[in-house]
Write an enzyme that holds these catalytic residues in place. Structure first.
Site, mmCIF file in Angstrom:
data_model
loop_
_atom_site.group_PDB
_atom_site.id
_atom_site.type_symbol
_atom_site.label_atom_id
_atom_site.label_comp_id
_atom_site.label_asym_id
_atom_site.label_seq_id
_atom_site.Cartn_x
_atom_site.Cartn_y
_atom_site.Cartn_z
ATOM 1 N N PHE A 1 58.509 8.084 -27.502
ATOM 2 C CA PHE A 1 59.582 8.873 -28.114
ATOM 3 C C PHE A 1 59.772 10.229 -27.467
ATOM 4 O O PHE A 1 60.838 10.826 -27.575
ATOM 5 C CB PHE A 1 59.294 9.090 -29.611
ATOM 6 C CG PHE A 1 58.168 10.057 -29.880
ATOM 7 C CD1 PHE A 1 58.389 11.428 -29.910
ATOM 8 C CD2 PHE A 1 56.877 9.599 -30.093
ATOM 9 C CE1 PHE A 1 57.348 12.320 -30.147
ATOM 10 C CE2 PHE A 1 55.835 10.475 -30.325
ATOM 11 C CZ PHE A 1 56.066 11.846 -30.355
ATOM 12 N N LYS B 1 61.824 -1.826 -23.599
ATOM 13 C CA LYS B 1 61.514 -1.591 -25.009
ATOM 14 C C LYS B 1 61.197 -0.107 -25.159
ATOM 15 O O LYS B 1 60.152 0.364 -24.745
ATOM 16 C CB LYS B 1 60.324 -2.447 -25.454
ATOM 17 C CG LYS B 1 60.010 -2.342 -26.960
ATOM 18 C CD LYS B 1 58.993 -1.253 -27.231
ATOM 19 C CE LYS B 1 58.646 -1.178 -28.695
ATOM 20 N NZ LYS B 1 58.612 0.178 -29.233
ATOM 21 N N GLU C 1 60.946 2.928 -31.112
ATOM 22 C CA GLU C 1 61.810 2.731 -32.276
ATOM 23 C C GLU C 1 62.142 4.054 -32.953
ATOM 24 O O GLU C 1 63.034 4.114 -33.812
ATOM 25 C CB GLU C 1 61.162 1.766 -33.268
ATOM 26 C CG GLU C 1 59.851 2.225 -33.874
ATOM 27 C CD GLU C 1 58.632 1.874 -33.038
ATOM 28 O OE1 GLU C 1 57.542 1.740 -33.611
ATOM 29 O OE2 GLU C 1 58.760 1.739 -31.801
ATOM 30 N N ARG C 2 61.456 5.133 -32.572
ATOM 31 C CA ARG C 2 61.743 6.449 -33.151
ATOM 32 C C ARG C 2 62.930 7.132 -32.474
ATOM 33 O O ARG C 2 63.509 8.055 -33.041
ATOM 34 C CB ARG C 2 60.505 7.339 -33.046
ATOM 35 C CG ARG C 2 59.318 6.818 -33.848
ATOM 36 C CD ARG C 2 58.088 7.655 -33.611
ATOM 37 N NE ARG C 2 56.983 7.259 -34.472
ATOM 38 C CZ ARG C 2 55.796 7.846 -34.482
ATOM 39 N NH1 ARG C 2 55.561 8.860 -33.661
ATOM 40 N NH2 ARG C 2 54.846 7.435 -35.303
ATOM 41 N N SER D 1 50.112 6.646 -26.018
ATOM 42 C CA SER D 1 48.807 7.179 -26.399
ATOM 43 C C SER D 1 47.676 6.396 -25.736
ATOM 44 O O SER D 1 47.851 5.251 -25.307
ATOM 45 C CB SER D 1 48.643 7.130 -27.920
ATOM 46 O OG SER D 1 48.565 5.785 -28.365
ATOM 47 N N CYS E 1 52.689 14.785 -22.626
ATOM 48 C CA CYS E 1 51.362 14.488 -22.078
ATOM 49 C C CYS E 1 50.943 15.474 -21.004
ATOM 50 O O CYS E 1 49.803 15.421 -20.536
ATOM 51 C CB CYS E 1 51.322 13.061 -21.533
ATOM 52 S SG CYS E 1 52.360 12.803 -20.082
ATOM 53 N N GLU F 1 43.552 14.486 -28.434
ATOM 54 C CA GLU F 1 44.939 14.815 -28.139
ATOM 55 C C GLU F 1 45.679 14.997 -29.466
ATOM 56 O O GLU F 1 45.827 14.050 -30.238
ATOM 57 C CB GLU F 1 45.610 13.708 -27.324
ATOM 58 C CG GLU F 1 47.050 14.039 -26.966
ATOM 59 C CD GLU F 1 47.731 12.950 -26.158
ATOM 60 O OE1 GLU F 1 48.456 13.288 -25.211
ATOM 61 O OE2 GLU F 1 47.546 11.763 -26.486
#
Length: 486
Positions: free
Chosen positions: A154, A178, A181-182, A231, A286, A386
């Site tokens: 996202f 893909k 979805e956020r 992540s 990141c 993180e």
């Protein structure tokens, strides 16, 4: 176009916008207000299979299109992205929450990735050596590998997908995308513009959804390679599952990026650099600086100036140009971040700037302000994990050697920065730090698209990073030819 209408997001398969065959959906809120702006389908396996079938069929013809012709399509796409960059930035701010300034910067970095993809003919060239033996020539040729897939996060809904599918498609592959979805709206617009550029149907397919889509991609026998950014736990899962199913996988994972501040740094520029790295994009990136190792000699002065400047930062809706820190992506993530702040206090760190105390005028969004801890050590969760938020930990060290040792103790090794005016310090840092991307007086050492992007240790799973020659090698297969003619 951005409207106030609540949108029902669709998949794009074989050149058409189609409803998901599943019935489950997820609400997409504006992070700055909490108000729902869209519903995204959580597509089932069947939708992925249809997308792969379309991509597989398209590969038969697309892979045979001359390389210069593929680049011409990408040049058209590049032009459309440039013409629509203001709209694209606004969509990012709407669904991701980052400030419009940060979103505009992301759009530009995405455009630069497409610029790289247009040069794929040069990057795809093989090698040849005549007369390797009497009358025998040798050569290496690069070919596309087939249907490939990208799973993106996202936090950079434009830049990261554009790291993947333009270069893969330029190399002659077809793609199943893909996205998170956020943040589904930006993905829709990227696909719309892609087909406006004249690409054949099925070359790029978009399947919206969650973990079921991920698993279907990883297990599908016709997908040859998977690119992932996300992540650390999910990256590890994607790498292990994808490779188990015979796929080539690059999985870019989490980070705990350190900056070492030396006494000979330019103090003003260093403070502004740390603020930009730690708090821009709400720390949801990141490559954000999340730990500063400051040498004792300059620590008090550096911290005083850093705290004073940080307290000036305004928090709020990213569409307000006065705001520097936008919302976090979801309420659940906000609660997670607040838990880390409480953990830091409980573990004995000194809270110098408390991001929990923000102006009530920010409204119902998922806001946490810039937060700074002093007196942090390696036993604390705020140093180890993180957090993915505007939370900065300060560790005081006696010298450069101790700063390097501290940095290298992290399980992550994505990026690292040194602020110094001493070339020897910079050289020592460069040669001894364990990180995939290194900055010397560069706030966010994310390389330009013509260089590879990848970390070390738990920040990366795979052999080849994204972008540059790494990206071309990942999306192509070598054939070594030895030939003799009679």
């Amino acid at each position: 176009m951005i409207t106030t209408e609540i949108k029902r997001v669709k998949n794009h398969i074989n050149g058409e916008w189609v409803e998901s065959t599943g019935t489950e959906v997820e609400a997409v809120p504006n992070p700055a207000t909490g108000k729902i702006i869209a519903y995204v389908p959580l597509s089932p396996k069947e939708d992925v299979e249809k997308a792969v079938e379309a991509a597989k069929a398209a590969f038969e013809t697309w892979s045979k299109v001359p390389v210069p012709n593929r680049s011409r399509n990408l040049y058209k796409y590049l032009q459309l992205l440039q013409e629509n960059k203001d709209e694209l930035a606004k969509i990012i701010t709407l669904e991701n929450g980052k400030t419009l300034t940060d979103a505009t910067g992301e759009v530009q970095r995405g455009i630069e990735a497409v610029e790289l993809a247009t040069s794929a003919p040069n990057l795809m060239m093989g090698q040849a050596l005549p007369n390797i033996a009497s009358g025998i020539d040798g050569s290496i040729w690069r070919y596309p590998i087939g249907v490939v897939a990208g799973i993106t996060p996202f936090n950079f809904p434009m830049m990261i997908p554009l790291w993947m599918f333009p270069l893969a498609i330029a190399c002659g592959n077809t793609f199943v995308l893909k996205t998170s979805e956020r943040t589904p709206l930006l993905a829709e617009r990227l696909v719309e513009l892609f087909y406006e550029a004249g690409f054949p149907k099925g070359v790029l397919n978009l399947v919206q959804g969650g973990k079921d889509v991920v698993n279907s991609i990883l297990e599908n026998k016709d997908i040859q390679a998977v690119s992932f950014v996300g992540s650390e736990p999910v990256a590890r899962y994607v790498y292990e599952t994808g490779t188990k199913h015979g796929k080539r996988v690059q999985a870019l994972a989490g980070a705990k990026n350190h900056a070492i501040v030396m006494p000979d740094c330019n103090l003003e520029k260093t403070v502004q650099g740390v603020i930009g790295s730690a708090f821009a994009s709400s720390g949801e990136r990141c490559m954000a600086c999340s730990v500063v190792a400051v040498v004792d000699e300059i620590a008090d002065e550096f911290i005083d100036v850093l705290v004073a400047e940080t307290k000036k930062l305004k928090v709020g809706d990213g569409f307000n140009e006065d705001n520097y820190v936008g919302p976090l992506i979801r309420e659940s993530h906000k609660e997670r971040v607040l838990g880390y702040i409480s953990s830091g206090v409980a573990d004995g760190a000194t809270l110098l700037v408390d991001g929990r105390k923000i102006n009530e005028e920010v409204g119902e969004g998922y806001f946490v302000g810039a937060t700074i801890f002093d007196g942090v050590n390696q036993e604390m969760k705020i140093w180890q994990d993180e957090i993915f938020a505007p939370v900065l930990s300060i560790v005081r060290v006696k010298d450069l050697e101790e700063g390097i040792k501290l940095t290298n103790q992290s399980k992550f090794a994505n990026g690292a920065v040194i602020y110094t005016s001493n070339g020897k310090h910079a050289q020592t840092f460069r040669d001894n730090i364990d990180a995939g991307m290194i900055g010397v007086n560069v706030n966010v050492p994310a390389p330009m698209a013509f260089f590879a992007f990848a970390g070390n240790k738990a920040s990366f799973f795979g052999d080849l990073g994204t972008n540059g020659t790494d990206g071309v090698q990942f999306y192509t297969r070598k054939k070594v030819v030895t030939e003799r003619w009679f």
